[in-house]
Design an enzyme around this catalytic site. Structure first.
Site, short mmCIF file in Angstrom:
data_model
loop_
_atom_site.label_atom_id
_atom_site.label_comp_id
_atom_site.label_asym_id
_atom_site.label_seq_id
_atom_site.Cartn_x
_atom_site.Cartn_y
_atom_site.Cartn_z
N ARG A 130 167.59 121.55 -21.87
CA ARG A 130 168.16 121.81 -20.55
C ARG A 130 168.52 120.52 -19.79
O ARG A 130 169.34 120.55 -18.88
CB ARG A 130 167.18 122.62 -19.71
CG ARG A 130 166.74 123.94 -20.33
CD ARG A 130 167.89 124.92 -20.40
NE ARG A 130 167.47 126.19 -20.97
CZ ARG A 130 166.91 127.18 -20.28
NH1 ARG A 130 166.71 127.05 -18.98
NH2 ARG A 130 166.56 128.30 -20.88
N HIS A 160 160.43 123.23 -21.07
CA HIS A 160 160.50 122.17 -20.07
C HIS A 160 159.26 121.26 -20.19
O HIS A 160 158.24 121.69 -20.71
CB HIS A 160 160.49 122.77 -18.65
CG HIS A 160 161.74 123.47 -18.25
ND1 HIS A 160 161.76 124.76 -17.79
CD2 HIS A 160 163.04 123.05 -18.23
CE1 HIS A 160 163.01 125.12 -17.49
NE2 HIS A 160 163.81 124.10 -17.75
N CYS A 247 157.37 127.23 -11.72
CA CYS A 247 158.80 127.56 -11.68
C CYS A 247 159.22 128.40 -10.48
O CYS A 247 160.38 128.42 -10.11
CB CYS A 247 159.22 128.38 -12.90
SG CYS A 247 158.35 128.03 -14.39
C1 CIR Z 1 164.93 130.18 -18.36
O1 CIR Z 1 164.90 130.26 -19.59
O2 CIR Z 1 165.66 129.39 -17.77
C2 CIR Z 1 164.04 131.10 -17.55
N1 CIR Z 1 163.94 132.37 -18.19
C3 CIR Z 1 162.67 130.49 -17.39
C4 CIR Z 1 162.67 129.25 -16.56
C5 CIR Z 1 161.32 128.69 -16.34
N2 CIR Z 1 161.37 127.58 -15.46
C6 CIR Z 1 160.51 126.58 -15.46
O3 CIR Z 1 159.66 126.49 -16.34
N3 CIR Z 1 160.65 125.64 -14.54
#
Ligand code: CIR
Length: 252
Positions: A130, A160, A247
């Protein structure tokens, strides 16, 4: 100390978000109940919490952490690496601009807040699927101008950086076995999380309290040694969507 937090209500279509987890289909009423408890917990810790409306076209938008980095000086609006999440940052910007000067990460740089771990004036930036080198360098240079130092970390695994390392106060990081050998965390005390409890590495330090996911007894016990009150929260439905406690809010 944090005084403010921004969160977003999960939308009805939240189960259509991106996920790699094999934990089953998440339940909307339960998700809302768990999200409400999360917001209440932050309020009980003294934060004024904004709950933004769900964004119909963005099922992952309640994972607000990925859309901005907020420091005491600035708000840096990200360019999420997941194409399906690009656009979530627009409404976060509208909200944050009342609190901070805004700076944007510019394409082709990509960055998600889940890859940014701030420990005082030291910033660790995960290079992941990402967050690319360009995005990380843009953030690094912005923060450098504010007196921060920054380091890149190529993630050996995980979505992440903060899926695998988090700061829990008292010069200590909570870290997975896989990340433990990384030299960048050498100067910190480390609480190493067992493989079966990897998910609990995503524990959140808020105003001298630790919020940790419920159901990880070994991590719970290790955390209590730090001396902060530990609050366990059930967040099974966000876990099904690859998300966690850090998150679901921006804290500043
Ligand atoms: C994603 O894959 O982007 C979301 N389903 C999960 C994001 C989780 N965010 C984070 O760990 N900061």
């Amino acid at each position: 100390m944090f005084t403010l937090a921004i969160t977003r209500r999960p939308g009805k279509n939240f189960a259509q978000g991106i996920t790699t987890s094999k934990l089953g289909v998440p339940d909307y009423p339960l998700m809302l109940k768990q999200h409400t408890a999360y917001v209440e917990t932050l309020r009980n810790l003294g934060l004024e919490v904004t709950v933004l409306d769900a964004l119909d076209n963005f099922p992952d938008a309640y994972f607000v952490e990925d859309t901005a980095i907020v420091t005491p000086e600035l708000a840096i609006i990200t360019n999420p690496g997941a194409p399906a999440r690009r656009g979530e940052e627009i409404s976060i910007k509208s909200c944050l601009k009342q609190y901070r000067k805004i700076i944007h990460i510019q394409p082709p740089g990509t960055l998600e807040g889940g890859d940014v771990l701030m420990i005082g004036k030291t910033i660790f930036i995960g290079l992941s699927e990402r967050t690319n080198q360009d995005g990380a360098a843009q953030l690094g240079h912005i923060l450098e101008s504010q007196g921060y130092i920054w380091t890149n970390i190529f993630l050996p695994e995980g979505l992440h950086l903060k899926s695998s390392v988090n700061y829990v106060g008292k010069d200590t990081v909570l870290i997975t076995e896989k990340f433990f050998p990384l030299p960048v965390f050498q100067k910190y005390n480390k609480i190493v999380i067992e493989k079966e409890e990897d998910y609990a590495t995503n524990t959140l330090l808020v105003n001298d309290h630790l919020i940790t996911p419920k159901g990880f007894p070994s991590t719970r016990m290790k955390l209590s040694a730090l001396g902060f009150p530990v609050i366990e929260l059930e967040i099974s439905e966000a876990q099904k969507m690859d998300g966690g406690l850090t998150c679901m809010s921006l804290r500043f």
